[in-house]
Design an enzyme around this catalytic site. Structure first.
Site, mmCIF file in Angstrom:
data_model
loop_
_atom_site.group_PDB
_atom_site.id
_atom_site.type_symbol
_atom_site.label_atom_id
_atom_site.label_comp_id
_atom_site.label_asym_id
_atom_site.label_seq_id
_atom_site.Cartn_x
_atom_site.Cartn_y
_atom_site.Cartn_z
ATOM 1 N N TYR A 120 -0.206 -11.882 -1.647
ATOM 2 C CA TYR A 120 0.434 -10.488 -2.190
ATOM 3 C C TYR A 120 0.503 -10.299 -3.623
ATOM 4 O O TYR A 120 0.598 -9.186 -3.827
ATOM 5 C CB TYR A 120 1.570 -10.648 -1.268
ATOM 6 C CG TYR A 120 1.324 -10.515 0.222
ATOM 7 C CD1 TYR A 120 0.788 -9.433 0.786
ATOM 8 C CD2 TYR A 120 1.457 -11.651 1.021
ATOM 9 C CE1 TYR A 120 0.481 -9.274 2.154
ATOM 10 C CE2 TYR A 120 1.033 -11.390 2.287
ATOM 11 C CZ TYR A 120 0.834 -10.394 2.715
ATOM 12 O OH TYR A 120 0.299 -10.281 4.206
ATOM 13 N N ARG B 38 -2.550 -8.622 -4.577
ATOM 14 C CA ARG B 38 -2.472 -7.200 -4.015
ATOM 15 C C ARG B 38 -1.509 -6.424 -4.652
ATOM 16 O O ARG B 38 -2.002 -5.211 -4.899
ATOM 17 C CB ARG B 38 -2.023 -7.354 -2.451
ATOM 18 C CG ARG B 38 -2.687 -8.275 -1.438
ATOM 19 C CD ARG B 38 -4.086 -7.817 -0.943
ATOM 20 N NE ARG B 38 -5.029 -7.644 -1.825
ATOM 21 C CZ ARG B 38 -5.598 -8.818 -2.049
ATOM 22 N NH1 ARG B 38 -5.467 -10.040 -1.689
ATOM 23 N NH2 ARG B 38 -6.795 -8.819 -2.948
ATOM 24 N N ASN C 14 -0.414 1.367 5.649
ATOM 25 C CA ASN C 14 -0.504 0.889 4.426
ATOM 26 C C ASN C 14 0.731 0.194 3.880
ATOM 27 O O ASN C 14 1.874 0.951 3.858
ATOM 28 C CB ASN C 14 -1.216 1.989 3.432
ATOM 29 C CG ASN C 14 -2.661 2.258 3.921
ATOM 30 O OD1 ASN C 14 -3.278 1.577 4.682
ATOM 31 N ND2 ASN C 14 -2.941 3.267 3.277
ATOM 32 N N VAL C 15 0.585 -0.834 2.989
ATOM 33 C CA VAL C 15 1.735 -1.239 2.227
ATOM 34 C C VAL C 15 1.880 -0.658 0.743
ATOM 35 O O VAL C 15 2.899 -1.039 -0.091
ATOM 36 C CB VAL C 15 1.620 -3.015 2.184
ATOM 37 C CG1 VAL C 15 1.785 -3.341 3.833
ATOM 38 C CG2 VAL C 15 0.532 -3.611 1.672
ATOM 39 N N ASP C 16 0.931 -0.227 0.315
ATOM 40 C CA ASP C 16 0.955 0.465 -1.021
ATOM 41 C C ASP C 16 1.898 1.543 -0.927
ATOM 42 O O ASP C 16 2.218 2.267 0.169
ATOM 43 C CB ASP C 16 -0.561 0.717 -1.569
ATOM 44 C CG ASP C 16 -1.157 1.986 -1.036
ATOM 45 O OD1 ASP C 16 -0.532 3.100 -0.636
ATOM 46 O OD2 ASP C 16 -2.508 1.778 -0.125
ATOM 47 N N HIS D 76 3.969 -1.188 8.523
ATOM 48 C CA HIS D 76 3.630 -2.480 8.190
ATOM 49 C C HIS D 76 4.370 -3.245 6.843
ATOM 50 O O HIS D 76 3.718 -4.230 6.261
ATOM 51 C CB HIS D 76 2.241 -2.764 7.817
ATOM 52 C CG HIS D 76 1.498 -2.551 9.234
ATOM 53 N ND1 HIS D 76 0.142 -2.561 9.297
ATOM 54 C CD2 HIS D 76 2.148 -2.549 10.475
ATOM 55 C CE1 HIS D 76 -0.151 -2.314 10.960
ATOM 56 N NE2 HIS D 76 0.909 -2.404 11.485
ATOM 57 N N GLY E 119 -8.472 7.193 7.755
ATOM 58 C CA GLY E 119 -9.207 6.040 7.417
ATOM 59 C C GLY E 119 -8.543 4.730 7.974
ATOM 60 O O GLY E 119 -8.150 3.804 7.376
ATOM 61 N N THR E 120 -8.435 4.545 9.196
ATOM 62 C CA THR E 120 -8.157 3.354 9.859
ATOM 63 C C THR E 120 -8.902 3.294 11.053
ATOM 64 O O THR E 120 -9.582 3.965 11.767
ATOM 65 C CB THR E 120 -6.680 3.503 10.524
ATOM 66 O OG1 THR E 120 -6.248 2.305 11.422
ATOM 67 C CG2 THR E 120 -6.385 4.704 11.378
ATOM 68 N N SER E 121 -9.365 1.502 11.385
ATOM 69 C CA SER E 121 -10.264 1.395 12.437
ATOM 70 C C SER E 121 -9.779 1.368 13.750
ATOM 71 O O SER E 121 -10.055 1.133 14.609
ATOM 72 C CB SER E 121 -10.760 0.124 12.026
ATOM 73 O OG SER E 121 -9.579 -0.844 11.917
#
Ligand code: APR
Length: 229
Positions: A53, A56, A87-89, A104, A170-172
């Site tokens: 992390y 990241r 996203n965690v950004d 998340h 932008g997510t699968s």
């Protein structure tokens, strides 16, 4: 004002230089989920988890919001916009989005490993062994790991069920329970999916924009703005 809910995944930050998870050369090609993103990994090898992390976080600090993040901010002129991100950004926040719900967790924060209400901003990019919360326990990344509950799930479902327009970017849609949130949309809401590799069929009558977020999102935002007085 119409309510827009935007549901984002790592694809929206790809053009800011942050890797997605499951694309070729995605993060999970180079790391094993069970080594770095589970409570068991934290018990087994804290240093490996912290180092993962830290790297990241360093990359997030070096990244800047792209055209897609910025276009979503412009949408706030005519719509009540709520971003729900996996996203965690913090690129949505740095672009200027006012309402952002992180499902998340947030990589620039740390929390107590015994009391989840103790959350701290991380100064710089490193969180190391020996850094402790007010009650003396080791700080962990403020991230929802695989196998952990998603505390904001109910709030997200509630927000999505009230949306007039729902935009997925932008997510699968492979990670549950977050992916199941698309089932909470109103049946008569407008639904869009922006992803260059979008599947041919998504349940729920989505209009599919098969483009990268940096191109597809500004185009979609322009269209929505033009059609709204
Ligand atoms: N613009 C838009 N979408 C893109 C772009 C781009 N420039 N580049 C890639 N994508 C798409 C891919 O086609 C794919 O559908 O982004 C998606 C990325 O999917 P994943 O790698 O599975 O990432 P995501 O859906 O965010 O993962 C969900 O998995 O490991 C966990 O907790 C992590 O929040 C994450 C969750």
């Amino acid at each position: 004002m119409k309510k827009v809910v935007v549901f984002t995944g790592s694809g929206i930050s790809a053009e800011s230089g942050l890797k997605t998870f499951r694309d070729s050369d995605g993060l999970w090609e180079n790391y094993k989920v069970e080594d770095v993103a589970t409570p068991q990994a934290w018990q087994r090898n804290r240093k490996l988890v912290l180092d993962f992390y830290n790297l990241r976080r360093k990359q997030v600090l070096e990244a800047v919001p792209n055209e897609a993040h910025l276009a979503l901010v412009a949408l706030e002129k005519k719509f009540a916009v709520q971003v729900i991100t996996q996203n965690v950004d913090d690129l949505h926040e740095r672009a200027g989005s006012k309402k952002v719900l992180h499902l998340h967790g947030e990589i620039r924060k740390a929390r107590s490993s015994v009391d989840p209400s103790l959350i701290y901003d991380i100064k710089g990019w490193e969180l190391n062994e020996g850094e402790k919360c007010a009650c003396g326990s080791q700080l962990r990344p403020h991230i929802v790991w695989f196998g952990e509950m998603v505390p904001e799930l109910e709030t997200a479902a509630h927000l999505i069920s009230a949306a007039d327009i729902f935009i997925v970017i932008g997510t699968s849609l492979q990670v549950y329970p977050a992916a199941g949130l698309i089932d909470y949309t109103k049946h008569d809401s407008e639904k869009y999916l922006v992803d260059p590799n979008a599947p041919t069929y998504v349940p729920g009558e989505f209009t599919i924009v098969r483009k990268k977020a940096g191109t597809g999102v500004p185009q979609l935002v322009n269209k929505l703005m033009k059609n709204t007085p």
